[in-house]
Write a protein that holds these residues in place. Structure first.
Motif, PDB file in Angstrom:
ATOM      1  N   GLN A  63       1.530  -1.887   8.050  1.00  0.00           N
ATOM      2  CA  GLN A  63       0.367  -2.769   8.004  1.00  0.00           C
ATOM      3  C   GLN A  63      -0.820  -2.240   8.816  1.00  0.00           C
ATOM      4  N   LEU A  64      -1.316  -1.087   8.416  1.00  0.00           N
ATOM      5  CA  LEU A  64      -2.490  -0.538   9.094  1.00  0.00           C
ATOM      6  C   LEU A  64      -3.609  -1.564   9.098  1.00  0.00           C
ATOM      7  N   GLN A  65      -4.141  -1.834  10.275  1.00  0.00           N
ATOM      8  CA  GLN A  65      -5.158  -2.872  10.432  1.00  0.00           C
ATOM      9  C   GLN A  65      -6.411  -2.533   9.632  1.00  0.00           C
ATOM     10  N   GLY A  66      -7.018  -3.592   9.054  1.00  0.00           N
ATOM     11  CA  GLY A  66      -8.176  -3.403   8.201  1.00  0.00           C
ATOM     12  C   GLY A  66      -9.485  -3.665   8.918  1.00  0.00           C
ATOM     13  N   TYR A  67     -10.471  -4.149   8.165  1.00  0.00           N
ATOM     14  CA  TYR A  67     -11.840  -4.264   8.661  1.00  0.00           C
ATOM     15  C   TYR A  67     -12.373  -5.698   8.616  1.00  0.00           C
ATOM     16  N   GLN A  68     -11.716  -6.582   7.868  1.00  0.00           N
ATOM     17  CA  GLN A  68     -12.220  -7.939   7.712  1.00  0.00           C
ATOM     18  C   GLN A  68     -11.718  -8.883   8.805  1.00  0.00           C
ATOM     19  N   MET A  69     -10.447  -8.756   9.172  1.00  0.00           N
ATOM     20  CA  MET A  69      -9.833  -9.690  10.106  1.00  0.00           C
ATOM     21  C   MET A  69      -9.880  -9.204  11.553  1.00  0.00           C
ATOM     22  N   ILE A 110      -0.660  -1.492   4.032  1.00  0.00           N
ATOM     23  CA  ILE A 110      -2.003  -1.711   4.570  1.00  0.00           C
ATOM     24  C   ILE A 110      -2.202  -3.209   4.751  1.00  0.00           C
ATOM     25  N   ASP A 111      -2.623  -3.621   5.920  1.00  0.00           N
ATOM     26  CA  ASP A 111      -2.696  -5.039   6.253  1.00  0.00           C
ATOM     27  C   ASP A 111      -3.600  -5.817   5.306  1.00  0.00           C
ATOM     28  N   GLU A 112      -4.747  -5.247   4.952  1.00  0.00           N
ATOM     29  CA  GLU A 112      -5.690  -5.920   4.064  1.00  0.00           C
ATOM     30  C   GLU A 112      -5.751  -5.232   2.704  1.00  0.00           C
ATOM     31  N   GLY A 113      -4.622  -4.650   2.292  1.00  0.00           N
ATOM     32  CA  GLY A 113      -4.601  -3.952   1.011  1.00  0.00           C
ATOM     33  C   GLY A 113      -4.897  -4.844  -0.169  1.00  0.00           C
ATOM     34  N   SER A 114      -4.576  -6.136  -0.038  1.00  0.00           N
ATOM     35  CA  SER A 114      -4.811  -7.066  -1.135  1.00  0.00           C
ATOM     36  C   SER A 114      -6.230  -7.617  -1.155  1.00  0.00           C
ATOM     37  N   THR A 115      -6.859  -7.731   0.009  1.00  0.00           N
ATOM     38  CA  THR A 115      -8.166  -8.394   0.102  1.00  0.00           C
ATOM     39  C   THR A 115      -9.331  -7.439   0.324  1.00  0.00           C
ATOM     40  N   GLU A 120     -13.396  -0.262   1.700  1.00  0.00           N
ATOM     41  CA  GLU A 120     -12.477  -0.494   2.816  1.00  0.00           C
ATOM     42  C   GLU A 120     -11.090   0.024   2.486  1.00  0.00           C
ATOM     43  N   TYR A 121     -10.665  -0.184   1.257  1.00  0.00           N
ATOM     44  CA  TYR A 121      -9.345   0.283   0.841  1.00  0.00           C
ATOM     45  C   TYR A 121      -9.269   1.810   0.899  1.00  0.00           C
ATOM     46  N   HIS A 122     -10.337   2.458   0.484  1.00  0.00           N
ATOM     47  CA  HIS A 122     -10.373   3.929   0.513  1.00  0.00           C
ATOM     48  C   HIS A 122     -10.223   4.448   1.938  1.00  0.00           C
ATOM     49  N   TYR A 123     -10.948   3.865   2.875  1.00  0.00           N
ATOM     50  CA  TYR A 123     -10.852   4.297   4.275  1.00  0.00           C
ATOM     51  C   TYR A 123      -9.454   4.024   4.835  1.00  0.00           C
ATOM     52  N   ALA A 124      -8.896   2.848   4.525  1.00  0.00           N
ATOM     53  CA  ALA A 124      -7.568   2.507   5.025  1.00  0.00           C
ATOM     54  C   ALA A 124      -6.504   3.435   4.434  1.00  0.00           C
ATOM     55  N   GLN A 126      -6.946   6.567   3.442  1.00  0.00           N
ATOM     56  CA  GLN A 126      -7.067   7.869   4.090  1.00  0.00           C
ATOM     57  C   GLN A 126      -6.433   7.845   5.479  1.00  0.00           C
ATOM     58  N   ARG A 127      -6.597   6.742   6.197  1.00  0.00           N
ATOM     59  CA  ARG A 127      -5.936   6.619   7.498  1.00  0.00           C
ATOM     60  C   ARG A 127      -4.421   6.608   7.341  1.00  0.00           C
ATOM     61  N   PHE A 128      -3.935   5.928   6.312  1.00  0.00           N
ATOM     62  CA  PHE A 128      -2.492   5.884   6.057  1.00  0.00           C
ATOM     63  C   PHE A 128      -1.944   7.291   5.833  1.00  0.00           C
ATOM     64  N   ILE A 129      -2.623   8.085   5.036  1.00  0.00           N
ATOM     65  CA  ILE A 129      -2.197   9.461   4.772  1.00  0.00           C
ATOM     66  C   ILE A 129      -2.189  10.276   6.064  1.00  0.00           C
ATOM     67  N   ASP A 130      -3.201  10.087   6.903  1.00  0.00           N
ATOM     68  CA  ASP A 130      -3.266  10.826   8.175  1.00  0.00           C
ATOM     69  C   ASP A 130      -2.141  10.409   9.120  1.00  0.00           C
ATOM     70  N   VAL A 131      -1.851   9.122   9.183  1.00  0.00           N
ATOM     71  CA  VAL A 131      -0.822   8.631  10.095  1.00  0.00           C
ATOM     72  C   VAL A 131       0.539   9.236   9.760  1.00  0.00           C
ATOM     73  N   PHE A 132       0.860   9.335   8.474  1.00  0.00           N
ATOM     74  CA  PHE A 132       2.174   9.825   8.056  1.00  0.00           C
ATOM     75  C   PHE A 132       2.113  11.253   7.524  1.00  0.00           C
ATOM     76  N   SER A 133       1.146  12.009   8.011  1.00  0.00           N
ATOM     77  CA  SER A 133       0.962  13.383   7.529  1.00  0.00           C
ATOM     78  C   SER A 133       2.094  14.315   7.937  1.00  0.00           C
ATOM     79  N   ALA A 134       2.880  13.951   8.958  1.00  0.00           N
ATOM     80  CA  ALA A 134       4.001  14.806   9.370  1.00  0.00           C
ATOM     81  C   ALA A 134       4.997  14.996   8.234  1.00  0.00           C
ATOM     82  N   ALA A 135       5.048  14.042   7.304  1.00  0.00           N
ATOM     83  CA  ALA A 135       5.999  14.097   6.186  1.00  0.00           C
ATOM     84  C   ALA A 135       5.316  14.473   4.881  1.00  0.00           C
ATOM     85  N   GLU A 136       4.275  15.285   4.973  1.00  0.00           N
ATOM     86  CA  GLU A 136       3.476  15.611   3.787  1.00  0.00           C
ATOM     87  C   GLU A 136       4.319  16.185   2.658  1.00  0.00           C
ATOM     88  N   TYR A 137       5.303  17.009   2.976  1.00  0.00           N
ATOM     89  CA  TYR A 137       6.063  17.721   1.949  1.00  0.00           C
ATOM     90  C   TYR A 137       7.458  17.131   1.724  1.00  0.00           C
TER      91      TYR A 137
END
Length: 358
Positions: A63-69, A110-115, A120-124, A126-137
């Motif tokens: 649940q990566l934190q979003g931008y609205q709440m 993503i915490d605000e993936g539905s709303t 905002e979804y695009h930025y969230a 990209q952050r999700f991909i960066d957070v779990f980039s250790a498992a890219e392959y």
């Protein structure tokens, strides 16, 4: 020649500097290393045959934190930065400790993936991909939660939300075969308004399943539900094991003889495993009418629960399952540690000023 004696004298500035450095090093480095030493050893060679045994890493409710709440700048920006950094560090340590064959993401990514609006979804994302980039392959399977595509309360599910999730991650339903395991995504939603559709979908999946281990992946828990609602779906896919999330806690549900049609109810035993430190071992194929459901805790400290962690399952072709939780540090205690350090430094400053005036 006279000898000089060097005496280390503590001044208020040197004491404050020491407290600050020690607090930062402990909270941002040592605490993660100390916690990783408490994790049980995987005990499997790095080079293994996933056709015979698989190591599975389970990630639930990041649940990566979003931008609205979130609060406005700068608090909101800091809170997003801190949770992203926490997840990046804990996931990286867990990933290198486990060296998994496959990673299962159990929804609410993503915490605000539905709303969120598209930007905002695009930025969230990209952050999700960066957070779990250790498992890219590493092979991954994603399933959605209510925070990703709606479905809880007044946050209604729409086709647009589903399409956006599919575009960025993958289909919300399907069967993914990896080695000897069939991973089944059914997108179980409660209350389910399209029960007949789900039953037909489960029937179509049943024809695609092989003779190996069947694992049902769902964000919402299954076994605590009423038997008449889910039994026909379970009989179609015949799962040996269910992985779920959503509650943010670590639990195991065991249902003996639950696949039989002889009763309208079933007896489900629930076990809290929040204090788990070692491995839980069982065999998934010894009792053909039984099902085990493992609820994986959240990995985010923002979910309001005291214990966060990642699930690890080792499954062998003969049906043997070993499961544990790799618990991660309590971030709020670390943040409170910063508050204590600040108070101590302020007291030292005030005391030194008072002494100088005396």
């Amino acid at each position: 020649m006279a000898r000089k004696n060097f005496v280390c004298e503590w001044t208020p500035k040197s004491f404050i500097l020491t407290v600050v450095i020690a607090t930062v090093l402990f909270n941002e480095c040592f605490i993660y290393i100390i916690q990783s030493f408490r994790w049980p050893d995987i005990g499997i060679a790095d080079y293994r045959n996933y056709e015979e045994e698989q190591v599975i890493l389970l990630v639930s409710d990041p649940q990566l934190q979003g931008y609205q709440m979130e609060p406005p700048f700068p608090i909101g920006s800091f809170s997003r930065w801190d949770i992203d950094r926490y997840l990046t560090r804990t996931f990286g340590l867990v990933y290198h400790h486990v060296k998994p064959d496959i990673i299962l993401f159990l929804g609410d990514l993503i915490d605000e993936g539905s709303t969120a609006v598209d930007e905002e979804y695009h930025y969230a994302y990209q952050r999700f991909i960066d957070v779990f980039s250790a498992a890219e392959y590493t092979k991954k399977i994603y399933i959605p939660g209510d925070n990703d595509i709606g479905g809880e309360g007044r946050d209604f599910r729409t086709q647009k939300k589903v399409d956006r999730f599919v575009k960025n991650f993958e289909n919300i339903t399907g069967v993914s075969t990896f080695g000897f395991i069939d991973y089944i995504k059914l997108d179980m939603q409660f209350p389910e308004p399209r029960f007949l559709e789900k039953r037909m979908l489960a029937t179509s999946f049943g024809d695609k399943l092989g003779p190996g281990i069947h694992i049902l992946l769902t964000h919402n828990t299954i076994l605590p539900r009423d038997k008449p609602f889910v039994i026909s779906i379970l009989q179609q896919v015949r799962p040996h094991l269910i992985f779920s999330g959503h509650w943010h806690k670590a639990n195991v549900f065991l249902c003996n003889d639950c696949m039989k049609d002889d009763d309208s109810s079933w007896s489900v035993k629930q076990r809290n495993i929040e204090d788990m430190k070692g491995w839980m071992v069982t065999n998934l194929t010894e009792k053909p009418f039984s099902i085990t459901e493992i609820m994986v805790p959240t990995c985010s400290y923002r979910m309001g629960v005291p214990n966060m962690g990642y699930g690890v399952a080792i499954i062998r072709k003969n049906g043997e399952l070993s499961y544990t939780v790799l618990w991660t540090p309590e971030r709020y205690k670390m943040l409170y540690g910063y508050l204590v350090a600040i108070c101590v430094c302020l007291l030292v400053c005030l005391a030194s000023r008072w002494l100088r005036k005396r």
